[in-house]
Design a protein around this motif. Structure first.
Motif, short mmCIF file in Angstrom:
data_model
loop_
_atom_site.label_atom_id
_atom_site.label_comp_id
_atom_site.label_asym_id
_atom_site.label_seq_id
_atom_site.Cartn_x
_atom_site.Cartn_y
_atom_site.Cartn_z
N MET A 1 0.85 -1.20 0.00
CA MET A 1 0.00 0.00 0.00
C MET A 1 0.88 1.24 0.00
O MET A 1 1.82 1.35 0.80
CB MET A 1 -0.89 0.00 1.25
CG MET A 1 -1.83 1.20 1.36
SD MET A 1 -2.88 1.03 2.82
CE MET A 1 -3.80 2.56 2.71
N THR A 2 0.60 2.16 -0.91
CA THR A 2 1.40 3.39 -1.01
C THR A 2 0.54 4.58 -0.63
O THR A 2 -0.57 4.76 -1.14
CB THR A 2 1.94 3.58 -2.44
OG1 THR A 2 2.79 2.47 -2.78
CG2 THR A 2 2.74 4.87 -2.54
N LEU A 3 1.07 5.40 0.26
CA LEU A 3 0.40 6.63 0.68
C LEU A 3 1.32 7.80 0.39
O LEU A 3 2.53 7.63 0.15
CB LEU A 3 0.08 6.56 2.18
CG LEU A 3 -0.80 5.40 2.65
CD1 LEU A 3 -0.91 5.40 4.16
CD2 LEU A 3 -2.19 5.50 2.02
N LEU A 4 0.76 9.00 0.43
CA LEU A 4 1.54 10.21 0.22
C LEU A 4 1.62 11.00 1.51
O LEU A 4 0.61 11.16 2.21
CB LEU A 4 0.92 11.08 -0.88
CG LEU A 4 0.84 10.48 -2.28
CD1 LEU A 4 0.20 11.48 -3.24
CD2 LEU A 4 2.22 10.08 -2.79
N ASP A 5 2.83 11.51 1.83
CA ASP A 5 2.95 12.34 3.02
C ASP A 5 2.56 13.78 2.70
O ASP A 5 2.10 14.07 1.57
CB ASP A 5 4.36 12.25 3.62
CG ASP A 5 5.44 12.89 2.75
OD1 ASP A 5 5.11 13.64 1.81
OD2 ASP A 5 6.64 12.65 3.04
N ARG A 6 2.74 14.69 3.64
CA ARG A 6 2.28 16.07 3.47
C ARG A 6 3.06 16.83 2.42
O ARG A 6 2.65 17.91 2.00
CB ARG A 6 2.36 16.81 4.81
CG ARG A 6 1.30 16.36 5.81
CD ARG A 6 1.38 17.15 7.08
NE ARG A 6 2.67 16.96 7.75
CZ ARG A 6 3.01 17.57 8.89
NH1 ARG A 6 2.17 18.41 9.46
NH2 ARG A 6 4.18 17.35 9.43
N ARG A 7 4.18 16.28 1.98
CA ARG A 7 4.97 16.91 0.93
C ARG A 7 4.76 16.25 -0.42
O ARG A 7 5.45 16.55 -1.39
CB ARG A 7 6.46 16.88 1.32
CG ARG A 7 6.80 17.81 2.49
CD ARG A 7 8.02 17.39 3.24
NE ARG A 7 7.80 16.12 3.94
CZ ARG A 7 7.15 16.01 5.11
NH1 ARG A 7 6.66 17.09 5.70
NH2 ARG A 7 6.98 14.83 5.69
N GLY A 8 3.81 15.29 -0.46
CA GLY A 8 3.50 14.59 -1.70
C GLY A 8 4.48 13.49 -2.02
O GLY A 8 4.57 13.04 -3.18
N VAL A 9 5.23 13.02 -1.03
CA VAL A 9 6.24 11.97 -1.21
C VAL A 9 5.61 10.63 -0.88
O VAL A 9 4.94 10.47 0.15
CB VAL A 9 7.46 12.23 -0.32
CG1 VAL A 9 8.46 11.10 -0.43
CG2 VAL A 9 8.11 13.56 -0.70
N SER A 10 5.85 9.63 -1.74
CA SER A 10 5.24 8.32 -1.53
C SER A 10 5.92 7.56 -0.39
O SER A 10 7.13 7.61 -0.23
CB SER A 10 5.30 7.49 -2.82
OG SER A 10 6.65 7.24 -3.17
N VAL A 11 5.08 6.87 0.38
CA VAL A 11 5.54 6.10 1.53
C VAL A 11 4.88 4.73 1.50
O VAL A 11 3.66 4.63 1.33
CB VAL A 11 5.18 6.81 2.86
CG1 VAL A 11 5.68 6.01 4.05
CG2 VAL A 11 5.74 8.23 2.89
N SER A 12 5.69 3.68 1.67
CA SER A 12 5.12 2.33 1.76
C SER A 12 4.59 2.15 3.18
O SER A 12 5.36 2.11 4.13
CB SER A 12 6.20 1.27 1.48
OG SER A 12 6.73 1.45 0.18
N ALA A 13 3.27 2.06 3.30
CA ALA A 13 2.66 1.94 4.62
C ALA A 13 1.36 1.17 4.50
O ALA A 13 0.68 1.23 3.48
CB ALA A 13 2.41 3.32 5.22
N THR A 14 1.02 0.47 5.58
CA THR A 14 -0.22 -0.29 5.58
C THR A 14 -1.33 0.43 6.32
O THR A 14 -2.46 -0.04 6.35
CB THR A 14 -0.01 -1.66 6.24
OG1 THR A 14 0.48 -1.47 7.57
CG2 THR A 14 1.00 -2.49 5.45
N SER A 15 -1.00 1.60 6.90
CA SER A 15 -2.04 2.33 7.62
C SER A 15 -1.75 3.83 7.63
O SER A 15 -0.59 4.25 7.61
CB SER A 15 -2.14 1.83 9.07
OG SER A 15 -1.02 2.28 9.82
N HIS A 16 -2.82 4.61 7.65
CA HIS A 16 -2.67 6.05 7.76
C HIS A 16 -2.13 6.43 9.13
O HIS A 16 -1.44 7.46 9.27
CB HIS A 16 -4.02 6.73 7.52
CG HIS A 16 -4.45 6.69 6.09
ND1 HIS A 16 -4.00 7.58 5.15
CD2 HIS A 16 -5.30 5.84 5.43
CE1 HIS A 16 -4.54 7.30 3.97
NE2 HIS A 16 -5.34 6.25 4.11
N ALA A 17 -2.41 5.61 10.14
CA ALA A 17 -1.92 5.91 11.50
C ALA A 17 -0.39 5.89 11.54
O ALA A 17 0.23 6.76 12.16
CB ALA A 17 -2.49 4.89 12.48
N ALA A 18 0.22 4.91 10.86
CA ALA A 18 1.69 4.84 10.83
C ALA A 18 2.27 6.06 10.14
O ALA A 18 3.28 6.63 10.58
CB ALA A 18 2.13 3.57 10.14
#
Length: 467
Positions: A1-18
């Motif tokens: 699962m890939t999410l974006l941080d507040r700077r628009g950088v992709s992060v491999s994470a399984t949860s928004h909490a992490a």
């Protein structure tokens, strides 16, 4: 699962909490507030496969330059490597950088973070890790230019932009672009008043320009922004003490040492460095510092065989010499000799800078000031290779001047003080030092030789009086 941080950088994470935990930890680390490791550990407790959590952890631990953290650093690196297939390319770059640092190749680590920045210029962690790496390597121009490379991709609408400006301000200062540095530092503080690195950059500008009153005001008016619950506060307190030291107010300097720089025994290496650097400046002036050296030497003692980072060893040697701990001094020299014969970044630093500097301090402590002069002269022009700022490395020049004066090398002392005065003509300390140097040079002329004579008792007493 890939999410974006507040700077628009992709992060491999399984949860928004992490990811939110990572954002919190990043904010803390950007400003050196609180405990960023504790914050990221909460993310890893919730998601043990959170790759960027281990990348963050490894980068923070590496840039502490503390041997006692090496096992923890290794654990974080290996945990990240175990998740290599889950990681994206950016995260793999972070893991590779931390591995290089762990293996003793700091330039390779910095270049791997730099490669990440080429693809992801808004990676604030890669930028900060690389910035600190450039600092430890003494790469002044890269402190400025590595940040300048990414500036076109940042603006006020991007989270953390003020911190980027603060890093750029420090790089500008270290390359003597003082007007630009001060302007940039002030802009960074306007965007984020709680940015200790930007405030620190401004303090460096005023230190280098000999603006003691401005520097005192700059730091004291912002004290509540940088001094509360901040892991970097000791260093800004150190800068405040330097202003008072230049003004000759040694009582205030000791008060700051006891209250803010070293209020209690601590084995935090970065704090110990500033404690040594401040007390050594007082030692050179003949100021009685009571039992402070003995406490500090005891704190340095467990590191004597580490040989982890030559810049640290240099400051440990100050404590051993000033406290009269000859056994620790000799053990540290033996450690540095072993490191100098080894490979890796610190092997080079020990060989080219750390070992000759520590030998010089040991000679100075024995009263062999001529030997100290020779060693300090041999290394002063390459001392940036073991890191630190211009303000920190100034202690080398200060020690060289004092060694020359005590060795009766008046003409050399006069020329060295002329260098200092040309850079900071308004410095009260430099003016006092110039008086001593002129007297020493006159004595050398009267002797009709090169001034290679032992100092008399009157000259030694004048050192304390004029400082």
């Amino acid at each position: 699962m890939t999410l974006l941080d507040r700077r628009g950088v992709s992060v491999s994470a399984t949860s928004h909490a992490a990811l939110e935990r990572l954002e919190t930890a990043t904010d803390l680390f950007n400003g050196y507030f609180g405990d960023p490791i504790a914050a990221i550990d909460k993310a890893l407790a919730e998601d043990p496969q959170f790759v960027m959590g281990y990348c963050f952890r490894a980068g923070v631990l590496a840039t502490c330059t503390d041997k006692t953290l090496e096992a923890e650093l290794r654990g974080s690196v290996e945990a990240g490597e175990a998740l290599w297939r889950r990681a994206n390319e950016r995260e793999r770059g972070h893991i590779a950088a931390a591995r290089a640092w762990l293996d003793g190749d700091i330039p390779a680590a910095v270049e791997r973070w730099s490669a990440v920045l080429l693809e992801v210029p808004r990676d604030s962690l890669a930028l900060q890790f690389a910035h600190l790496g450039d600092f430890y390597l003494g790469q002044s121009s890269m402190l400025r230019d590595r940040v300048a490379r990414v500036l076109p991709d940042w603006d006020e609408g991007v989270a953390g932009y003020g911190y980027v400006l603060g890093m750029h301000a420090f790089g500008l200062e270290e390359t003597a672009l003082y007007d630009q540095a001060e302007h940039t530092a002030r802009r960074a503080v306007e965007l984020n008043r709680r940015d200790p690195w930007a405030i620190h950059a401004g303090a460096h500008v005023m230190e280098m320009q000999g603006r003691q009153a401005d520097g005192i005001r700059w730091l004291t008016e912002r004290q509540d922004d940088w001094a509360i619950d901040n892991a970097f506060a000791f260093h800004n307190w150190w800068h405040l003490a330097l202003y008072h030291l230049d003004l000759g107010d040694t009582g205030r300097v000791l008060e700051l040492y006891d209250r803010a720089i070293r209020p209690r025994p601590s084995n935090v290496v970065l704090e110990m460095i500033d404690a040594s650097a401040l007390l050594w400046r007082l030692y050179l002036r003949g100021v009685d510092t009571g039992t402070r050296w003995h406490e500090l030497a005891q704190a340095w003692a467990p590191t004597v065989e580490h040989g982890y980072y030559a810049f640290n060893d240099f400051h440990a040697m100050m404590a051993f010499v000033a406290s009269g701990d000859e056994r620790a001094a000799q053990t540290l020299l033996a450690t540095l000799e072993r490191r100098a014969a080894a490979g890796g970044t610190n092997g080079m630093m020990s060989r080219e800078v750390g070992l000759p500097l520590c030998r010089a301090l040991e000679a100075f402590g024995r009263g062999d000031h001529g030997r100290a002069v020779d060693l300090l002269q041999s290394v002063r022009c390459v001392a940036q290779r073991f890191g630190g700022s211009h303000a920190q490395r100034d202690i080398i020049h200060l020690t060289l001047v004092e060694a020359a004066l005590r060795a009766g090398q008046g003409r050399l002392a006069r020329s060295l003080v002329a260098e200092r005065s040309a850079q900071k003509p308004t410095s009260p300390f430099n003016r006092a030092l110039a008086i001593r140097a002129e007297r020493a040079a006159a004595a050398s002329r009267e002797a009709g030789g090169h001034g290679l004579r032992a100092p008399d008792a009157r000259q030694t007493k004048e050192a304390a009086f004029l400082s």
